[in-house]
Scaffold this motif. Structure first.
Motif, PDB file in Angstrom:
ATOM      1  N   THR A  39       0.795  -1.184  -0.102  1.00  0.00           N
ATOM      2  CA  THR A  39      -0.090  -0.015   0.009  1.00  0.00           C
ATOM      3  C   THR A  39       0.878   1.261  -0.004  1.00  0.00           C
ATOM      4  N   THR A  40       0.264   2.370  -0.504  1.00  0.00           N
ATOM      5  CA  THR A  40       0.948   3.604  -0.610  1.00  0.00           C
ATOM      6  C   THR A  40       0.937   4.041   0.822  1.00  0.00           C
ATOM      7  N   ARG A 118      -7.781  -1.079  -0.564  1.00  0.00           N
ATOM      8  CA  ARG A 118      -6.700  -2.243  -0.414  1.00  0.00           C
ATOM      9  C   ARG A 118      -5.990  -1.986   1.141  1.00  0.00           C
ATOM     10  N   GLU A 119      -6.036  -3.292   1.677  1.00  0.00           N
ATOM     11  CA  GLU A 119      -5.588  -3.412   2.981  1.00  0.00           C
ATOM     12  C   GLU A 119      -4.359  -4.380   2.934  1.00  0.00           C
ATOM     13  N   HIS A 120      -3.366  -3.904   3.689  1.00  0.00           N
ATOM     14  CA  HIS A 120      -2.092  -5.060   3.830  1.00  0.00           C
ATOM     15  C   HIS A 120      -2.292  -5.673   4.961  1.00  0.00           C
ATOM     16  N   SER A 130       4.209 -11.841   2.403  1.00  0.00           N
ATOM     17  CA  SER A 130       3.140 -10.841   2.470  1.00  0.00           C
ATOM     18  C   SER A 130       1.898 -11.123   1.923  1.00  0.00           C
ATOM     19  N   ALA A 131       0.907 -10.454   2.510  1.00  0.00           N
ATOM     20  CA  ALA A 131      -0.556 -10.796   2.037  1.00  0.00           C
ATOM     21  C   ALA A 131      -1.526  -9.638   2.375  1.00  0.00           C
ATOM     22  N   GLY A 132      -2.394  -9.642   1.195  1.00  0.00           N
ATOM     23  CA  GLY A 132      -3.235  -8.461   1.450  1.00  0.00           C
ATOM     24  C   GLY A 132      -4.548  -8.680   0.930  1.00  0.00           C
TER      25      GLY A 132
END
Length: 266
Positions: A39-40, A118-120, A130-132
């Motif tokens: 994510t930003t 979007r959620e990390h 890593s997953a989101g």
């Protein structure tokens, strides 16, 4: 006075390596055809775009060519692990030629608007996994085939694991309430994308991916199998240029797709 300036200089020298390592988080989803959990950063805006996106679908009864120019995506960080997205297709051209009659149908216009969150979920700097999750809804602002003609929605779940500092593997699962081709109602569509990313250099990445997609449109159920190869080059820490090539592997899939574009972090 001289002693004071010497101490200030030593302090700045000690701090400079830490500042050099404090680089912005710049993680475009493109040119991969899969998703991303990155994510930003809060308050930052990331802008992704396609200069040109051309796809050819050659079937026994007709040949269709679709060109998209100006496919834009803005990503805004609103939390430590959360971002919102706004996407829009500025212009699309679709040309379909009936092979039996020779009749040509052409559609020009704008595409649809997409809103996403979007959620990390898992993963941190220096950790291999890593997953989101990302949810989205598409609002009709263009007509078929450039736009869908009605709303649709879906969810994307990407996971990634770094095998080495240069090589990583990824998988993206997606399920959609996709718009019917008729422009009325929705149907189930889902896909899975497996990929490899290899870092050729600090600023050059190469991606190889395979996708299987099932589309249960009432006008005809289809299964697509696709192979994609892409590369991304970052001349600076905030700028990327990329190119993507996708080939169909079965009868129902579009034959070829070529995309050029990039991304920038403000």
């Amino acid at each position: 006075m001289m002693r004071r300036w010497i101490l200030v200089g030593l302090g700045l020298a000690a701090a400079s390596p830490a500042l050099a390592q404090d680089e912005p988080r710049f993680c475009p989803t493109r040119p991969s055809i899969g998703g991303s959990s990155c994510t930003t950063e809060t308050g930052q805006v990331q802008f992704e775009y396609s200069f040109l996106d051309w796809e050819r679908n050659d079937q026994p009864d007709q040949r269709e060519d679709r060109v998209i120019a100006g496919d834009f995506l803005a990503r805004l960080g609103i939390g430590k692990d959360t971002e919102v997205q706004l996407g829009w297709t500025a212009y699309g051209h679709d040309r379909a030629r009936d092979k039996a009659t020779g009749q040509i149908d052409t559609v020009n216009g704008i595409g649809d608007v997409t809103l996403a969150l979007r959620e990390h979920l898992a993963g941190a700097e220096g950790k291999p996994f890593s997953a989101g999750v990302q949810g989205f809804v598409t609002l009709p602002s263009g007509r078929y085939p450039v736009g869908a003609g009605t709303w649709s929605a879906g969810a994307i779940v990407p996971v990634q694991y770094e095998l080495t500092k240069k090589l990583s593997v990824s998988f993206t699962g997606e399920a959609d309430a996709a718009a019917n081709q008729s422009g009325e109602g929705r149907h189930l569509a889902y896909n899975g994308i497996g990929g490899l990313r290899y870092k050729l250099a600090d600023n050059v990445n190469v991606y190889a991916e395979l996708e299987l997609e099932r589309d249960d449109d009432p006008q005809g159920h289809e299964t697509h199998a696709l192979a994609a190869l892409s590369t991304a080059w970052r001349p600076t820490k905030r700028l990327q240029f990329d190119v993507l090539a996708v080939a169909g592997l079965n009868h129902d899939s579009p034959d070829i797709r070529l995309v050029t574009g990039g991304a920038v972090l403000f």
